[in-house]
Design a protein around this motif. Structure first.
Motif, short mmCIF file in Angstrom:
data_model
loop_
_atom_site.label_atom_id
_atom_site.label_comp_id
_atom_site.label_asym_id
_atom_site.label_seq_id
_atom_site.Cartn_x
_atom_site.Cartn_y
_atom_site.Cartn_z
N MET A 33 0.93 -1.30 0.19
CA MET A 33 0.01 0.11 -0.06
C MET A 33 0.77 1.36 -0.19
O MET A 33 1.98 1.28 0.40
CB MET A 33 -0.98 -0.03 1.27
CG MET A 33 -0.34 -0.09 2.41
SD MET A 33 -1.20 0.14 4.00
CE MET A 33 -1.75 1.91 3.97
N LEU A 34 0.46 2.29 -0.67
CA LEU A 34 0.83 3.44 -0.83
C LEU A 34 0.29 4.61 0.14
O LEU A 34 -0.83 4.78 0.26
CB LEU A 34 1.06 3.87 -2.26
CG LEU A 34 2.17 4.77 -2.84
CD1 LEU A 34 3.26 3.74 -2.57
CD2 LEU A 34 1.72 5.16 -4.41
N LEU A 35 1.18 5.31 1.08
CA LEU A 35 0.68 6.08 2.09
C LEU A 35 1.27 7.58 1.46
O LEU A 35 2.46 7.72 1.26
CB LEU A 35 0.89 6.11 3.50
CG LEU A 35 0.27 4.96 4.17
CD1 LEU A 35 0.79 4.82 5.59
CD2 LEU A 35 -1.28 5.00 3.95
N ALA B 170 8.99 4.80 9.05
CA ALA B 170 8.80 4.96 7.64
C ALA B 170 8.38 6.72 7.37
O ALA B 170 8.81 7.27 6.54
CB ALA B 170 7.90 4.16 6.84
N VAL C 118 5.02 6.73 1.23
CA VAL C 118 5.83 5.59 1.64
C VAL C 118 4.96 4.59 1.08
O VAL C 118 3.94 4.54 0.93
CB VAL C 118 6.04 5.31 3.13
CG1 VAL C 118 6.75 6.47 3.60
CG2 VAL C 118 4.64 5.58 3.79
N TRP C 119 5.72 3.43 0.79
CA TRP C 119 4.97 2.20 0.38
C TRP C 119 5.23 1.02 1.19
O TRP C 119 6.43 0.66 1.56
CB TRP C 119 5.77 1.78 -1.06
CG TRP C 119 5.34 0.40 -1.86
CD1 TRP C 119 4.15 0.45 -2.46
CD2 TRP C 119 6.10 -0.62 -1.71
NE1 TRP C 119 4.07 -0.79 -2.96
CE2 TRP C 119 5.14 -1.56 -2.67
CE3 TRP C 119 7.36 -1.18 -1.20
CZ2 TRP C 119 5.81 -2.88 -2.67
CZ3 TRP C 119 7.58 -2.42 -1.36
CH2 TRP C 119 6.80 -3.13 -2.35
N ARG D 95 9.33 -2.41 2.83
CA ARG D 95 8.93 -0.95 2.96
C ARG D 95 9.88 -0.06 2.27
O ARG D 95 11.10 -0.21 2.21
CB ARG D 95 8.48 -0.38 4.30
CG ARG D 95 9.69 -0.10 5.19
CD ARG D 95 8.93 0.67 6.55
NE ARG D 95 10.25 1.16 7.18
CZ ARG D 95 10.60 0.71 8.42
NH1 ARG D 95 9.91 -0.07 9.01
NH2 ARG D 95 11.47 1.23 9.05
N SER E 35 10.86 4.00 1.59
CA SER E 35 10.48 5.25 2.28
C SER E 35 11.71 6.08 1.84
O SER E 35 12.70 5.73 1.42
CB SER E 35 10.28 5.30 4.12
OG SER E 35 11.37 4.75 4.45
N GLU E 36 11.63 7.24 2.68
CA GLU E 36 12.94 8.16 2.20
C GLU E 36 14.36 7.69 2.82
O GLU E 36 15.40 8.13 2.40
CB GLU E 36 12.71 9.51 2.83
CG GLU E 36 11.86 10.27 1.73
CD GLU E 36 11.00 11.64 2.69
OE1 GLU E 36 11.43 11.92 3.90
OE2 GLU E 36 10.64 12.43 1.89
N HIS E 37 13.86 6.65 3.67
CA HIS E 37 15.07 6.08 4.26
C HIS E 37 15.69 4.89 3.16
O HIS E 37 16.92 4.15 3.41
CB HIS E 37 14.94 5.11 5.53
CG HIS E 37 14.28 6.37 6.60
ND1 HIS E 37 14.95 7.38 7.01
CD2 HIS E 37 13.13 6.54 6.97
CE1 HIS E 37 14.29 8.02 7.85
NE2 HIS E 37 13.40 7.55 8.18
#
Lengths: 115, 328
Positions: free
Chosen positions: A1-3, A45, B173-174, B234, B236-238
């Motif tokens: 899923m994308l947030l 995240a 974020v994914w 996941r 993210s920017e990290h």
């Protein structure tokens, strides 16, 4: 899923988190019964304190969009898709009303008076 | 590729002919029935075959094996054929030399005997053929990996791949996770056996030797399988973070600038050699189910890391976009 979170958003962070998840549910990013990432994962995240994330998640549970289950984490509730769509529209309506100078009570009266 | 096919055909048929011809060529010095099986004590043989069967059976075993390997590779599809080539080129010579060596040892053991009961197998021959087989396998592996063609495994290396429309000032974020219920079940069953063995051990119901022998591998298998039964990813920017198992540990991390490219590929367990954490010609694959995989190439690496998760397309796209944004 994308947030998605808007960095320029000025609302409290827990509302932003709840808003992002509400939108994800409404757009079918996560379906009823799906397990959400843990609060710790979300907080890492999104770079948001874990208590803030939990506050957002609890708000969504109170709206009936999420279910907290022992041992299974946080899952998306049945029929959450339609509910979250309606919730989003209600919030949009409230934001629009506030912009035009109507109070919450004005809005409630307006709904009551609508046939 | 054509040369490789010919090499395969010549190796297969040639080895089969050699295996079959060996006893036949020495038939004048062999008894009517050949001793073909010996016990571990290295004394009298306990199994025999007529001469014709001693010629044909090992050759048939070899041909069936080759056909099986080739059929499996054809069934797995084009991408898998390229990826599994080093395995085939390493395994087939090994097996060929083992069967050929054993055949030579059998012929030698029966040579100049009048009855198969007198035949004695010398351990030296068996050891020598095993060593030769390992050398053949290692040689095949080296040859085939050296000249590995630039197949689909290296595609997308130039930093292209899917991208995501990402408005400025938006944090995206994914998340994705995959679980394999069969692996969960396997972990539960082996865990149960381990616990039962431990209880029997503590309660004094079983001998310490067998109980430990049962407990240790089952406990280890249970932990390893449980760790591979579910995986969370996941972006993210990290960067990309992949965590295994119900506890989300261990974790593998790549920052966006450590990733050279990300893409999506369809992979199957047959391609990567099974389920779980797999090392193969395609690189590392965390395989929980057949289908869509998020594949990344880490900077400075020659192999890929792949993860079977849903919605991998957008994960790869987000990772590529974040990488490009941070590079600016």
């Amino acid at each position: 899923m994308l947030l998605r979170l808007d960095k320029r958003d000025t609302r409290p962070l827990h509302e932003q988190v709840a808003g992002a998840i509400r939108r994800a549910i409404a757009e079918g990013e996560c379906r009823p019964g799906d397990r959400l990432p843990s609060a710790r994962d979300l907080s890492q995240a999104l770079d948001i304190n874990v208590n803030t994330v939990l506050r957002g998640l609890r708000g969504l549970r109170d709206e009936g969009l999420l279910e907290f289950r022992r041992g299974r984490g946080v899952t998306v509730a049945e029929d959450a898709e339609q509910h979250s769509g309606l919730r989003i529209r209600v919030r949009d309506l409230m934001a629009e009303a506030a912009r035009l100078g109507y109070s919450r009570n004005d809005l409630i009266e307006m709904i009551k008076g609508t046939r | 590729m054509k040369v490789a096919r010919w090499a395969f055909a010549v190796w297969t048929v040639g080895t089969a002919v050699l295996i079959a011809a060996l006893p036949w060529a020495a038939r004048h010095r062999l008894p009517d029935r050949l001793a073909t099986h010996w016990g571990f004590d290295g004394s009298a043989p306990d199994g025999s075959m007529p001469l014709w069967a001693a010629c044909v059976v090992p050759a048939l075993i070899w041909l069936a094996l080759c056909a099986g390997v080739e059929a499996a590779r054809w069934r797995a599809g084009r991408d898998a054929r390229a990826a599994t080539r080093p395995w085939a080129v390493a395994v087939l010579p090994t097996v060929g030399v083992v069967i050929g060596g054993v055949q030579a040892a059998v012929v030698r053991a029966n040579l100049d005997r009048t009855d198969w009961h007198q035949a004695r197998l010398s351990a030296g021959w068996v050891v020598a053929s095993a060593v030769a087989a390992l050398l053949a396998g290692a040689g095949g592996w080296l040859v085939s990996t050296r000249q590995r063609p630039a197949g689909p495994a290296t595609a997308g290396q130039d930093g292209h791949g899917p991208r995501l429309e990402l408005p400025e000032g938006e944090r995206v974020v994914w998340f994705s996770r995959t679980t394999n219920p069969w692996l969960h079940l396997l972990a539960a069953v082996t865990g149960l056996v381990a616990v039962a063995a431990l209880v029997a051990l503590v309660g004094g119901l079983a001998e310490p030797g067998p109980a430990w022998a049962l407990f240790a591998p089952c406990a280890l298998a249970s932990l390893v399988v449980a760790g591979c039964a579910s995986v969370q990813a996941r972006v993210s920017e990290h960067g990309l973070e992949v965590s295994f198992g119900p506890l989300g540990w261990p974790v593998r991390r790549w920052t966006p600038d450590a990733v050279e490219s990300a893409r999506v590929e369809n992979r199957t367990p047959t391609q990567v050699g099974g389920w779980g954490y797999r090392l193969s010609g395609l690189g590392t694959t965390v395989m929980l189910r057949a289908g869509e995989c998020l594949v990344i190439r880490a900077r400075g690496r020659r192999t890929d890391f792949a993860l079977s998760v849903d919605d991998a397309e957008r994960g790869a796209a987000l990772l590529n976009t974040l990488r490009a944004r941070q590079a600016r």
